[in-house]
Design a protein around this motif. Structure first.
Motif, short mmCIF file in Angstrom:
data_model
loop_
_atom_site.label_atom_id
_atom_site.label_comp_id
_atom_site.label_asym_id
_atom_site.label_seq_id
_atom_site.Cartn_x
_atom_site.Cartn_y
_atom_site.Cartn_z
N THR A 59 1.08 -1.17 0.12
CA THR A 59 -0.04 -0.13 0.17
C THR A 59 0.95 1.15 0.13
N VAL A 60 0.26 2.39 -0.42
CA VAL A 60 1.27 3.59 -0.31
C VAL A 60 1.66 3.83 1.24
N ASP A 61 1.09 3.56 2.17
CA ASP A 61 1.64 3.90 3.44
C ASP A 61 2.63 2.79 3.73
N GLU A 62 2.55 1.53 3.28
CA GLU A 62 3.45 0.59 3.60
C GLU A 62 4.98 0.82 2.60
N LEU A 63 4.74 1.56 1.64
CA LEU A 63 5.69 1.76 0.60
C LEU A 63 6.94 2.99 1.42
N ARG A 64 5.87 3.95 1.80
CA ARG A 64 6.47 4.99 2.85
C ARG A 64 7.61 4.36 3.76
N ASP A 65 6.76 3.44 4.66
CA ASP A 65 7.53 2.75 5.82
C ASP A 65 8.69 1.96 5.22
N ALA A 66 8.65 1.05 4.32
CA ALA A 66 9.50 0.29 3.56
C ALA A 66 10.84 1.24 3.34
N ILE A 67 10.41 2.39 2.95
CA ILE A 67 11.58 3.30 2.47
C ILE A 67 12.27 3.71 3.50
N ARG A 68 11.76 4.28 4.62
CA ARG A 68 11.98 4.63 5.72
C ARG A 68 12.92 3.77 6.47
N ASP A 69 12.44 2.27 6.58
CA ASP A 69 13.22 1.12 7.12
C ASP A 69 14.65 1.15 6.28
N ILE A 70 14.30 1.12 5.14
CA ILE A 70 15.69 1.19 4.26
C ILE A 70 16.92 2.28 4.83
N LYS A 71 16.34 3.44 4.84
CA LYS A 71 17.11 4.55 5.15
C LYS A 71 17.57 4.05 6.50
N VAL A 72 17.14 3.72 7.52
CA VAL A 72 17.32 3.50 8.87
C VAL A 72 18.73 2.43 8.77
N GLN A 73 18.38 1.36 7.84
CA GLN A 73 19.36 -0.08 7.79
C GLN A 73 20.54 0.50 6.99
N THR A 74 20.64 1.39 6.20
CA THR A 74 21.72 1.68 5.29
C THR A 74 21.76 3.19 4.79
N ASP A 75 23.09 3.65 4.79
CA ASP A 75 22.86 5.05 4.25
C ASP A 75 23.48 4.96 2.91
N LYS A 76 23.42 3.92 2.10
CA LYS A 76 23.67 3.65 0.75
C LYS A 76 22.65 3.97 -0.06
N PRO A 77 23.04 4.07 -1.44
CA PRO A 77 22.12 4.44 -2.39
C PRO A 77 20.91 3.19 -2.72
N PHE A 78 19.74 3.54 -2.99
CA PHE A 78 18.88 2.16 -3.31
C PHE A 78 17.78 2.89 -4.20
N GLY A 79 17.13 1.96 -4.66
CA GLY A 79 16.02 2.12 -5.67
C GLY A 79 14.54 1.71 -5.10
N VAL A 80 13.62 2.25 -5.94
CA VAL A 80 12.28 1.89 -5.71
C VAL A 80 11.55 1.50 -7.27
N ASP A 81 11.12 0.21 -7.35
CA ASP A 81 10.18 0.02 -8.55
C ASP A 81 8.86 0.04 -8.47
N LEU A 82 8.19 0.72 -9.42
CA LEU A 82 6.60 0.86 -9.32
C LEU A 82 6.19 0.26 -10.72
N LEU A 83 4.82 -0.47 -10.62
CA LEU A 83 4.29 -0.89 -12.00
C LEU A 83 3.64 0.47 -12.15
#
Ligand SMILES: Cc1cc2nc3c(=O)[nH]c(=O)nc-3n(C[C@H](O)[C@H](O)[C@H](O)COP(=O)(O)O)c2cc1C
Length: 382
Positions: A59-83
């Motif tokens: 969901t849109v809220d889960e997407l935001r949470d997942a992105i924030r979760d990634i940022k907590v766990q790494t300061d390295k660049p990452f991507g998000v893929d959407l259809l």
């Protein structure tokens, strides 16, 4: 031991050590965990590649949470893929109910398709497994999902379907890069003209939605068509041999799905990971059975059931209702012969589930070995 060096222009563009991206991979069926979850993204980015979150099942809220979760766990660049759908209207709000039982949705589908699902369930004595259809996933709320990616300044925005040209200027204003994916040279040109930074050319061999052109023929055609937008290779790459070949053909990096799915962190069901490592190169099929679009998955008996049904696929993504209703019941009934997730032909060279970091490091080492030692000795130029 010193870390091997394998750099291309892509490393400078994205701020990464190795020109290797783990592909965005969504869920196979409604309710399944996404194929490229936070854990895989973090592992690949921390190891020096770039991990891409498969955002299509969130969901849109889960997407935001997942992105924030990634940022907590790494300061390295990452991507998000959407259809993305063919066109995204960035105005207005989608007000559909959030969740509905799949059994209710099925009742609105053509009678022949309903009858077929019921017949398969009755013939096989399958349980009435209920699944909730989430109508607020990013696939149905693309403009809000894109907005989240912009607000969160996701370093690399990837459009698995559709043309992301509409959001390129907003992304660039936030310091983001934008990547599109294509399976043919005509679309490569169209994407390049829309202002994207990077293009993935995915050949017929690849897991998931796939086109008709093999990777070997597609790459040079896509490179020519997209120029000057640089191209990453995808479809059939599972080790350093595929990476070395892609770089030799003029790609600046690779986008790898199936090999990273069959890792400890990959989000597929255990039965689907096992199927990948026990597959030969002949054990995948392209079929409309899952989503209504041509899609490559590990061969399983659901492919045969659908082929024998004589039915036309429902348009994407409605066919997902049909496949999810049956797959959820197959899984609950432990009918593993009828279960097989999205996977590419490269399954034939994948024999072990390993940590994603190990996979990345082995691919890098083999690529360096081929390009620096094997190639100079095996090719005579004068
Ligand atoms: C399980 C799975 C799920 C996928 N889901 C998506 C997706 O949601 N979005 C997308 O852009 N591509 C998706 N793909 C395609 C991959 O991004 C990638 O292009 C493909 O896996 C590359 O070929 P390979 O599997 O031979 O490495 C998926 C592939 C797999 C195997």
């Amino acid at each position: 031991m010193a870390k091997p060096v394998l750099r291309t222009k892509l490393c400078d563009m994205l701020g990464i050590d190795y020109p290797i991206l783990s592909a965005g991979m969504g869920p196979t069926l409604i309710g399944e965990r996404t194929g490229a979850p936070v854990e895989l993204v973090v592992a690949v980015s921390e190891a020096g590649g770039l991990g891409v979150l498969g955002g299509s099942g969130f969901t849109v809220d889960e997407l935001r949470d997942a992105i924030r979760d990634i940022k907590v766990q790494t300061d390295k660049p990452f991507g998000v893929d959407l259809l993305l759908p063919k066109s995204v209207d960035m105005s207005g709000t989608n007000t559909d109910a959030n969740q509905v039982p799949l059994s209710d949705v099925l009742k609105s589908l053509p009678q022949a398709h309903q009858d077929w699902v019921n017949k398969v369930k009755a013939d096989m004595g399958l349980p009435d497994t209920e699944v909730m259809v989430r109508r607020n996933t990013t696939v149905r709320r693309p403009k809000e999902a894109v907005q989240v990616c912009l607000e969160e300044r996701v370093p690399l925005f990837c459009a698995g379907l559709g043309n992301p040209g509409f959001m390129v200027s907003d992304a660039h204003a936030r310091g983001m890069k934008v990547l599109g994916i294509t399976g043919n040279s005509k679309n490569a040109r169209r994407m390049a003209e829309s202002g994207i930074d990077l293009l993935v050319a995915q050949g017929h061999e690849g897991g998931g939605h796939t086109g008709r052109i093999g990777t070997m023929a597609l790459l040079p055609a896509a490179i020519d068509a997209a120029s000057p937008v640089p191209v990453l290779a995808a479809g059939g790459i599972g080790d350093g041999r595929g990476v070395a070949a892609s770089l030799a053909m003029g790609c600046i990096g690779v986008w790898i799905g199936t090999r990273f799915l069959a890792t400890d962190e990959g989000g597929a069901l255990p039965v689907n990971k096992q199927r990948i490592i026990s597959s030969t190169d002949e054990d995948t099929r392209v079929s409309t059975a899952y989503t209504g679009k041509t899609l490559r998955a590990s061969y399983n008996k659901y492919h045969d059931l659908w082929a024998d049904s004589g039915l036309d696929p429902l348009p994407f993504p409605t066919q997902v209702m049909i496949s999810s209703a049956l797959l959820a019941a197959f899984v609950e009934a432990h009918q593993d012969d009828y279960v097989g997730g999205l996977a590419g032909q490269v399954s034939g060279i994948i024999h072990e589930i390993k940590p994603a970091r190990t996979v990345l490091e082995e691919i890098v080492e083999q690529t360096v070995e081929i390009l620096s030692r094997t190639m100079p000795e095996s090719v005579t130029l004068k």
